[in-house]
Scaffold this active site. Structure first.
Site, PDB file in Angstrom:
ATOM      1  N   LYS A 110       0.859  -1.194   0.000  1.00  0.00           N
ATOM      2  CA  LYS A 110       0.000   0.000   0.000  1.00  0.00           C
ATOM      3  C   LYS A 110       0.894   1.243   0.000  1.00  0.00           C
ATOM      4  CE  LYS A 110      -3.934   1.917   2.600  1.00  0.00           C
ATOM      5  NZ  LYS A 110      -4.924   1.611   3.648  1.00  0.00           N
ATOM      6  N   ASP A 122      -1.384  10.507  -5.910  1.00  0.00           N
ATOM      7  CA  ASP A 122       0.043  10.333  -6.206  1.00  0.00           C
ATOM      8  C   ASP A 122       0.499   8.884  -6.061  1.00  0.00           C
ATOM      9  OD1 ASP A 122      -0.110  10.015  -3.494  1.00  0.00           O
ATOM     10  OD2 ASP A 122       1.265  11.646  -2.982  1.00  0.00           O
ATOM     11  N   GLY A 123      -0.426   7.998  -5.666  1.00  0.00           N
ATOM     12  CA  GLY A 123      -0.062   6.578  -5.543  1.00  0.00           C
ATOM     13  C   GLY A 123       0.772   6.268  -4.311  1.00  0.00           C
ATOM     14  N   ARG A 173       0.413  -5.118   3.325  1.00  0.00           N
ATOM     15  CA  ARG A 173      -0.858  -5.539   3.918  1.00  0.00           C
ATOM     16  C   ARG A 173      -1.128  -7.002   3.573  1.00  0.00           C
ATOM     17  NH1 ARG A 173      -6.102  -1.816   3.319  1.00  0.00           N
ATOM     18  NH2 ARG A 173      -6.088  -2.363   1.117  1.00  0.00           N
ATOM     19  N   ASP A 249     -16.662  -0.180  -1.053  1.00  0.00           N
ATOM     20  CA  ASP A 249     -15.334  -0.631  -1.490  1.00  0.00           C
ATOM     21  C   ASP A 249     -14.461  -0.984  -0.294  1.00  0.00           C
ATOM     22  OD1 ASP A 249     -15.706   2.316  -1.380  1.00  0.00           O
ATOM     23  OD2 ASP A 249     -13.525   2.319  -1.411  1.00  0.00           O
TER      24      ASP A 249
HETATM   25  P1  AMP Z   1      -9.694   4.736   0.539  1.00  0.00           P
HETATM   26  O1  AMP Z   1     -10.205   6.025   1.044  1.00  0.00           O
HETATM   27  O2  AMP Z   1      -8.337   4.382   1.041  1.00  0.00           O
HETATM   28  O3  AMP Z   1     -10.663   3.627   0.652  1.00  0.00           O
HETATM   29  O4  AMP Z   1      -9.433   4.964  -1.034  1.00  0.00           O
HETATM   30  C1  AMP Z   1     -10.461   5.272  -1.945  1.00  0.00           C
HETATM   31  C2  AMP Z   1      -9.886   5.282  -3.330  1.00  0.00           C
HETATM   32  O5  AMP Z   1      -8.916   6.322  -3.473  1.00  0.00           O
HETATM   33  C3  AMP Z   1      -9.170   3.998  -3.745  1.00  0.00           C
HETATM   34  O6  AMP Z   1      -9.430   3.773  -5.105  1.00  0.00           O
HETATM   35  C4  AMP Z   1      -7.727   4.321  -3.513  1.00  0.00           C
HETATM   36  O7  AMP Z   1      -6.873   3.544  -4.297  1.00  0.00           O
HETATM   37  C5  AMP Z   1      -7.681   5.787  -3.919  1.00  0.00           C
HETATM   38  N1  AMP Z   1      -6.573   6.527  -3.282  1.00  0.00           N
HETATM   39  C6  AMP Z   1      -6.441   6.869  -1.977  1.00  0.00           C
HETATM   40  N2  AMP Z   1      -5.289   7.549  -1.774  1.00  0.00           N
HETATM   41  C7  AMP Z   1      -4.660   7.613  -2.969  1.00  0.00           C
HETATM   42  C8  AMP Z   1      -3.419   8.175  -3.415  1.00  0.00           C
HETATM   43  N3  AMP Z   1      -2.586   8.815  -2.591  1.00  0.00           N
HETATM   44  N4  AMP Z   1      -3.110   8.047  -4.735  1.00  0.00           N
HETATM   45  C9  AMP Z   1      -3.944   7.425  -5.587  1.00  0.00           C
HETATM   46  N5  AMP Z   1      -5.117   6.889  -5.231  1.00  0.00           N
HETATM   47  C10 AMP Z   1      -5.479   6.971  -3.938  1.00  0.00           C
HETATM   48 MG    MG Z   2     -10.546   1.733   0.340  1.00  0.00          MG
END
Ligand code: AMP
Ligand code: MG
Length: 482
Positions: A110, A122-123, A173, A249
């Site tokens: 992650k 930014d991934g 993870r 999700d």
């Molecule tokens: P989460 O809030 O962690 O459940 O993420 C919701 C969505 O946002 C998912 O598709 C994640 O992969 C994407 N996401 C969260 N943070 C980032 C990040 N820094 N860069 C790219 N995608 C993100």
């Molecule tokens: Mg999520």
């Protein structure tokens, strides 16, 4: 040098719409911040610790282990009630590792860099939230709550830019799988019944093989997932855990707690408790969680309709019947857990009012949830705020009378209560303190000490600070996707 990894990547056999191949993006200067030796042992990966330099490079995404086949998974989801296409925007699945006990687990990095699903992100991930996910998921596992785990946190030596530059990190993870309600929503959106069926068959084979034997395996899948979620949410409620972002999700089909973003444990008992800064309407407040689980399961059921029956009306009727039973199933799971917290082995319907009376008194006296229950278990309730309530004495007498109706000894009752009521939860203020030291001063002492304590939550800590609630938590806020 033989590798500890034992990859077998079954997800790649799904139709290609479910993933894109994507290698992690290498990072500048990988440094191991925390390696979870105990988890590594459970996974047959203990030798990773002996080759720490290699392991660090691997878990930073700089080198690929033999047998890995990195992918980003496609999924969709309802976020705060609104449907969106999502996918792994910053997580990369290295593959599935088969443990010596023949368990199949996902190994996911992650914060491993951009993917086809990153949109404007930014991934990457920052150090403190990745450490936070690790410590809270360790606490959950120790509290006997199904959860994903953290195998390691590696610092990247690169900055990530949020409202300010922060230290970057990658969390490894471990999950039974990363199949979400949102994965099924994605499959439904693609509108190809074969793809949806492939996902459902794969899920049944991986997580609910007994469903394959049923007359309608897809209905059996729905019912199994429903029971898993009812049990999971009852467990959350019994320790005051608030997930904070129960989007579809973030709901695992395997029934594990997943995606530790704005989650936090409640201190003072208040059903309306919300910590997440973005949850302004309290959609995911403590007491909302069972209702939201049911709402999410409804979304899951919708995705299965094409598989349940060719006749849509018939399919709906089939799905509705078990779904309507969810509140009942959840209530039963909740009653069992809270009754056990009070030392009642086989609860009956009347025990509900006993439990609710106690909770009501806790609410009125602003009592600490964890410590009030623990005090009932270790006979120190007079030290807790709830003891001050004018109705407490009659309640206590009624409770004692209820306990005496059982054919188990006082010692057995106490034993049960001490195993159900943690002395320690990861208190928000202590977690924040430990994260600040790690983030600001590269000092992991407080974090490691807290980690040790939350890994033994049913043991009274030698240092009382670990079980003390904060003097005030007014304004405590948690953040998402950081
Ligand atoms: P989460 O809030 O962690 O459940 O993420 C919701 C969505 O946002 C998912 O598709 C994640 O992969 C994407 N996401 C969260 N943070 C980032 C990040 N820094 N860069 C790219 N995608 C993100
Ligand atoms: Mg999520």
């Amino acid at each position: 040098m033989s590798s500890a990894w034992n990859f077998n990547n079954s997800y790649l056999d799904l139709p290609k719409i479910f993933y894109v191949q994507q290698a992690p993006t290498p990072v500048k200067q990988a440094k191991m911040v925390l390696f979870n030796t105990r988890l590594a042992e459970q996974l047959g990966l203990q030798s990773l610790a002996e080759q720490l330099a290699d392991t660090t490079q691997t878990l930073a995404g700089n080198i690929l282990p033999v047998g890995a086949c990195p992918i980003a998974q496609a999924y969709a989801g309802h976020q705060f009630g609104h449907f969106t296409m999502l996918g792994d925007g910053r997580a990369i699945l290295l593959g599935e590792h088969i443990t010596p006990a023949q368990m199949r687990v996902d190994i996911q990095l992650k914060g491993a860099g951009l993917t086809a699903f990153s949109r404007s992100g930014d991934g990457r991930a920052a150090l403190a939230p990745m450490l936070r996910e690790l410590i809270i998921s360790e606490a959950m596992a120790a509290l006997d709550i199904p959860t994903t785990r953290g195998l390691a946190v590696v610092a990247t030596g690169e900055a990530v830019y949020r409202t300010e530059p922060l230290k970057g990190a990658i969390l490894t993870r471990i999950a039974s799988s990363h199949i979400r309600v949102g994965t099924f929503e994605y499959a439904l959106m693609r509108n190809q019944k074969e793809d949806l069926q492939a996902l459902a068959d794969y899920t049944i084979q991986r997580h609910y093989p007994e469903a394959a034997q049923q007359e309608n395996p897809y209905l059996a899948l729905l019912i199994s997932v429903m029971h898993k979620q009812a049990d999971l949410i009852a467990r959350w409620m019994s320790v005051g855990f608030i997930h904070g972002v129960m989007n579809t999700d973030n709901m695992s089909i395997a029934g594990e707690t997943i995606d530790y973003g704005p989650c936090a444990f409640m201190n003072r008992y208040d059903p309306d408790t919300v910590f997440s800064s973005i949850d302004t309407r309290g959609r995911y407040a403590y007491a909302q969680q069972p209702k939201i689980a049911q709402w999410n399961l409804l979304r899951f059921a919708e995705t299965l309709l094409p598989l349940l029956d060719d006749d849509q009306q018939q399919a709906i009727a089939m799905a509705v019947e078990p779904l309507e039973k969810f509140p009942e199933i959840y209530e039963a799971a909740w009653l069992t857990r809270f009754a056990h917290k009070l030392g009642i082995q086989q609860p009956v319907a009347e025990d509900l009012s006993l439990i609710h009376q106690l909770l009501d008194m806790m609410y009125v006296t602003q009592a600490d949830f964890t410590n009030s229950f623990r005090a009932l278990a270790d006979n120190s309730i007079h030290q807790q705020a709830v003891f001050q309530h004018k109705e407490f004495e009659p309640w206590f007498a009624r409770w004692e009378q209820r306990l005496r109706q059982q054919s188990i000894t006082q010692a057995q009752i106490q034993q049960m209560m001490l195993q159900m009521n943690p002395a320690v939860i990861p208190r928000n203020h202590l977690v924040e303190e430990a994260l600040a030291a790690a983030q600001d001063h590269d000092d992991m002492h407080a974090f490691e000490a807290l980690l040790e304590v939350v890994r033994a939550p049913f043991t009274a800590p030698s240092n009382p600070k670990y079980s003390q609630p904060p003097s005030s938590e007014a304004g405590y806020r948690t953040f998402c996707g950081t």
